[in-house]
Design a protein around this motif. Sequence first.
Motif, PDB file in Angstrom:
ATOM      1  N   GLU A 295       0.829  -1.204   0.000  1.00  0.00           N
ATOM      2  CA  GLU A 295       0.000   0.000   0.000  1.00  0.00           C
ATOM      3  C   GLU A 295       0.868   1.260   0.000  1.00  0.00           C
ATOM      4  O   GLU A 295       1.757   1.430   0.829  1.00  0.00           O
ATOM      5  CB  GLU A 295      -0.910   0.013   1.223  1.00  0.00           C
ATOM      6  CG  GLU A 295      -1.870   1.186   1.254  1.00  0.00           C
ATOM      7  CD  GLU A 295      -2.806   1.152   2.439  1.00  0.00           C
ATOM      8  OE1 GLU A 295      -3.595   2.109   2.603  1.00  0.00           O
ATOM      9  OE2 GLU A 295      -2.762   0.161   3.213  1.00  0.00           O
ATOM     10  N   GLY A 296       0.587   2.146  -0.968  1.00  0.00           N
ATOM     11  CA  GLY A 296       1.297   3.413  -1.052  1.00  0.00           C
ATOM     12  C   GLY A 296       2.604   3.362  -1.806  1.00  0.00           C
ATOM     13  O   GLY A 296       3.172   4.404  -2.135  1.00  0.00           O
ATOM     14  N   ALA A 297       3.111   2.168  -2.093  1.00  0.00           N
ATOM     15  CA  ALA A 297       4.410   2.044  -2.755  1.00  0.00           C
ATOM     16  C   ALA A 297       4.267   2.123  -4.266  1.00  0.00           C
ATOM     17  O   ALA A 297       3.211   1.827  -4.833  1.00  0.00           O
ATOM     18  CB  ALA A 297       5.083   0.734  -2.367  1.00  0.00           C
ATOM     19  N   GLU A 298       5.355   2.503  -4.915  1.00  0.00           N
ATOM     20  CA  GLU A 298       5.433   2.555  -6.362  1.00  0.00           C
ATOM     21  C   GLU A 298       6.720   1.891  -6.821  1.00  0.00           C
ATOM     22  O   GLU A 298       7.688   1.783  -6.049  1.00  0.00           O
ATOM     23  CB  GLU A 298       5.393   4.003  -6.864  1.00  0.00           C
ATOM     24  CG  GLU A 298       4.098   4.738  -6.549  1.00  0.00           C
ATOM     25  CD  GLU A 298       4.113   6.154  -7.083  1.00  0.00           C
ATOM     26  OE1 GLU A 298       5.170   6.578  -7.621  1.00  0.00           O
ATOM     27  OE2 GLU A 298       3.076   6.845  -6.971  1.00  0.00           O
ATOM     28  N   ALA A 299       6.736   1.462  -8.074  1.00  0.00           N
ATOM     29  CA  ALA A 299       7.972   0.924  -8.633  1.00  0.00           C
ATOM     30  C   ALA A 299       9.062   1.988  -8.520  1.00  0.00           C
ATOM     31  O   ALA A 299       8.835   3.167  -8.802  1.00  0.00           O
ATOM     32  CB  ALA A 299       7.766   0.535 -10.079  1.00  0.00           C
ATOM     33  N   GLY A 300      10.225   1.577  -8.098  1.00  0.00           N
ATOM     34  CA  GLY A 300      11.322   2.510  -7.868  1.00  0.00           C
ATOM     35  C   GLY A 300      11.565   2.805  -6.407  1.00  0.00           C
ATOM     36  O   GLY A 300      12.642   3.303  -6.047  1.00  0.00           O
ATOM     37  N   ASP A 301      10.567   2.549  -5.552  1.00  0.00           N
ATOM     38  CA  ASP A 301      10.816   2.650  -4.118  1.00  0.00           C
ATOM     39  C   ASP A 301      11.821   1.573  -3.709  1.00  0.00           C
ATOM     40  O   ASP A 301      12.140   0.676  -4.494  1.00  0.00           O
ATOM     41  CB  ASP A 301       9.511   2.526  -3.336  1.00  0.00           C
ATOM     42  CG  ASP A 301       8.620   3.752  -3.496  1.00  0.00           C
ATOM     43  OD1 ASP A 301       9.141   4.811  -3.896  1.00  0.00           O
ATOM     44  OD2 ASP A 301       7.411   3.648  -3.241  1.00  0.00           O
ATOM     45  N   ILE A 302      12.303   1.626  -2.480  1.00  0.00           N
ATOM     46  CA  ILE A 302      13.478   0.830  -2.106  1.00  0.00           C
ATOM     47  C   ILE A 302      13.169  -0.074  -0.921  1.00  0.00           C
ATOM     48  O   ILE A 302      12.645   0.389   0.102  1.00  0.00           O
ATOM     49  CB  ILE A 302      14.658   1.754  -1.757  1.00  0.00           C
ATOM     50  CG1 ILE A 302      14.893   2.765  -2.879  1.00  0.00           C
ATOM     51  CG2 ILE A 302      15.922   0.942  -1.516  1.00  0.00           C
ATOM     52  CD1 ILE A 302      15.880   3.859  -2.516  1.00  0.00           C
ATOM     53  N   ALA A 303      13.491  -1.352  -1.075  1.00  0.00           N
ATOM     54  CA  ALA A 303      13.428  -2.310   0.034  1.00  0.00           C
ATOM     55  C   ALA A 303      14.829  -2.488   0.593  1.00  0.00           C
ATOM     56  O   ALA A 303      15.792  -2.656  -0.164  1.00  0.00           O
ATOM     57  CB  ALA A 303      12.866  -3.642  -0.430  1.00  0.00           C
ATOM     58  N   MET A 304      14.947  -2.466   1.927  1.00  0.00           N
ATOM     59  CA  MET A 304      16.251  -2.519   2.586  1.00  0.00           C
ATOM     60  C   MET A 304      16.258  -3.578   3.678  1.00  0.00           C
ATOM     61  O   MET A 304      15.299  -3.693   4.438  1.00  0.00           O
ATOM     62  CB  MET A 304      16.590  -1.164   3.209  1.00  0.00           C
ATOM     63  CG  MET A 304      16.505  -0.024   2.234  1.00  0.00           C
ATOM     64  SD  MET A 304      16.861   1.548   3.021  1.00  0.00           S
ATOM     65  CE  MET A 304      16.314   2.650   1.716  1.00  0.00           C
ATOM     66  N   SER A 305      17.341  -4.310   3.741  1.00  0.00           N
ATOM     67  CA  SER A 305      17.530  -5.329   4.773  1.00  0.00           C
ATOM     68  C   SER A 305      18.309  -4.736   5.934  1.00  0.00           C
ATOM     69  O   SER A 305      19.412  -4.209   5.754  1.00  0.00           O
ATOM     70  CB  SER A 305      18.287  -6.525   4.190  1.00  0.00           C
ATOM     71  OG  SER A 305      18.736  -7.395   5.215  1.00  0.00           O
ATOM     72  N   LEU A 306      17.745  -4.833   7.148  1.00  0.00           N
ATOM     73  CA  LEU A 306      18.430  -4.407   8.370  1.00  0.00           C
ATOM     74  C   LEU A 306      18.731  -5.651   9.201  1.00  0.00           C
ATOM     75  O   LEU A 306      17.822  -6.293   9.724  1.00  0.00           O
ATOM     76  CB  LEU A 306      17.568  -3.434   9.176  1.00  0.00           C
ATOM     77  CG  LEU A 306      17.105  -2.166   8.458  1.00  0.00           C
ATOM     78  CD1 LEU A 306      16.420  -1.220   9.437  1.00  0.00           C
ATOM     79  CD2 LEU A 306      18.258  -1.463   7.768  1.00  0.00           C
ATOM     80  N   ARG A 307      20.004  -5.957   9.326  1.00  0.00           N
ATOM     81  CA  ARG A 307      20.402  -7.181  10.012  1.00  0.00           C
ATOM     82  C   ARG A 307      20.113  -7.127  11.507  1.00  0.00           C
ATOM     83  O   ARG A 307      19.653  -8.092  12.108  1.00  0.00           O
ATOM     84  CB  ARG A 307      21.888  -7.452   9.780  1.00  0.00           C
ATOM     85  CG  ARG A 307      22.384  -8.778  10.365  1.00  0.00           C
ATOM     86  CD  ARG A 307      23.878  -8.957  10.106  1.00  0.00           C
ATOM     87  NE  ARG A 307      24.321 -10.303  10.463  1.00  0.00           N
ATOM     88  CZ  ARG A 307      24.743 -10.662  11.663  1.00  0.00           C
ATOM     89  NH1 ARG A 307      24.784  -9.768  12.633  1.00  0.00           N
ATOM     90  NH2 ARG A 307      25.128 -11.909  11.894  1.00  0.00           N
ATOM     91  N   SER A 308      20.383  -5.969  12.135  1.00  0.00           N
ATOM     92  CA  SER A 308      20.306  -5.895  13.586  1.00  0.00           C
ATOM     93  C   SER A 308      18.901  -6.140  14.107  1.00  0.00           C
ATOM     94  O   SER A 308      18.727  -6.710  15.190  1.00  0.00           O
ATOM     95  CB  SER A 308      20.810  -4.531  14.069  1.00  0.00           C
ATOM     96  OG  SER A 308      22.194  -4.394  13.813  1.00  0.00           O
ATOM     97  N   SER A 309      17.891  -5.692  13.393  1.00  0.00           N
ATOM     98  CA  SER A 309      16.499  -5.905  13.817  1.00  0.00           C
ATOM     99  C   SER A 309      15.820  -7.011  13.028  1.00  0.00           C
ATOM    100  O   SER A 309      14.616  -7.226  13.176  1.00  0.00           O
ATOM    101  CB  SER A 309      15.701  -4.603  13.674  1.00  0.00           C
ATOM    102  OG  SER A 309      15.790  -4.099  12.359  1.00  0.00           O
ATOM    103  N   SER A 310      16.583  -7.736  12.177  1.00  0.00           N
ATOM    104  CA  SER A 310      16.015  -8.811  11.353  1.00  0.00           C
ATOM    105  C   SER A 310      14.748  -8.347  10.641  1.00  0.00           C
ATOM    106  O   SER A 310      13.716  -9.003  10.664  1.00  0.00           O
ATOM    107  CB  SER A 310      15.721 -10.054  12.202  1.00  0.00           C
ATOM    108  OG  SER A 310      16.905 -10.588  12.743  1.00  0.00           O
TER     109      SER A 310
END
Length: 480
Positions: A295-310
Amino acid sequence: MKLIRFLEKHFSAVLFCFSILSGAYVYGIASYKYEWFPVPVLQQAKAGFDAWQKLEAKEVIYGKVEDVTVPKEDLTTWLVEPRNYDDLLLITGGFEEQPELCPELGCIAWIMDREGNVFHTWSVSRADLFDGQEFEGFSGQPGRDNVNVLSVDLDGNGDLVVTFQAKNMFPYHIGSMRIDRESNILWSFINHAHHWPHIAENGEALLPWAQLEQSPKKHIGPTRIDTNCSEYGAVYEEGFQIYNPAGERIRAVRFEDLFLKNRLMGLVYSVREGCDPYHINGLVELNEATAAKIEGAEAGDIAMSLRSSSSLIIVDRYDDIVHQVIMGPMVAQHSPVVTERGTFVLFDNLGGLASQGGSRILEIDPVSGLGTSLFPLAGDTEHVLFSEEQGVVRLSENNERALVSVSGTGKVLEVDLLEGRPIWEYLNQTSLSAFVRRIGETTDANFALMETRGADYVSRDFVEAVLGRTEPIGVVQPEA
């Protein structure tokens, strides 16, 4: 009686000394609480001492898994009957790696087929990095000789974006570089980029980013959440940054600011190490299929992996808006990618079963937030997978196969995701001849098995049309 007479005689001096000690005690408490002098100086000294303790007593090539006394001759192995795939493989290397292919400097990356035939290489000198820039704010042994390749990504023109980390330096987040197909440096910056870069569809480089906060604040932003940092005397304040192809930084976002604005402070409270509360270790641009499910996202937005909080967070490309947070299915994961099914696939380092090694390739549905193990499959008693740190997964164009860099083992596995089994294996072995020449010393072995920090698919048409390569230029086999 003697004590009473002494106090009567020297009462003024005793009172003065007592006042000084009392004042020093009160100031000591206040300086610790409010981080007045000399607390910041002591904390910086501690950070430097910690960096000094981590210095390697003996020069070793960066990313070595183990010495190889008798070099393995067959570095590529089909684990099933050979299959006729037309795509080629981009392998991340490093300075001084594969000196037979890149005699002067080593190969920081190369493209090969599944028999080890090499079609293209990239090679850069450490001495040419970061022209005119100094290593300000680094402890330990700052210098270009301690800068090393961590990962690469390839764009449609044959450019590589490269990230650098360091050994014997604190902090380890160093910077990034963009080079063309002929290995000419287009730009290189000490910008504290680290881990895995991602080149977006428009050619922009999406980069993990870190800042060192010395002395660490007692609380996270304006909250009551204790930073709980005691190991380094400094906090890694991280985020992400975006560079356009010309080398201009067009966006930089700090996670502390982002999470405060979006009221997501649970992401910093849930961590295992307060000195490293975020630890971004991979990011990817959303495609149309994945964005449509958020919801609210568009192509080109960014998914990020944060290891410390899994956690996996989805952030707006242009505004400080977090569209979604996914937590629960994975533990200390790395390297997310998107599929044409509108899902995420990542290397789940510690979320698997111990009986299957402990790691897994995990697919996550952004609608439900739940995960499905793609490899090893549930109930699989034959195959194991484990890399406590690092670990990279990349998908074939049709999403039916995956290249899995099992970093700590020095292996790349190609996995058939339809069958849930590995079908091909590569051992990342290198000669140490170039490394020995640089340090001017002998080593106990002539070869080493190196970490695998990335393997990706490249089409043969791209290699022929863009890079101009139709025939191999060498092989990744040791000399006879």
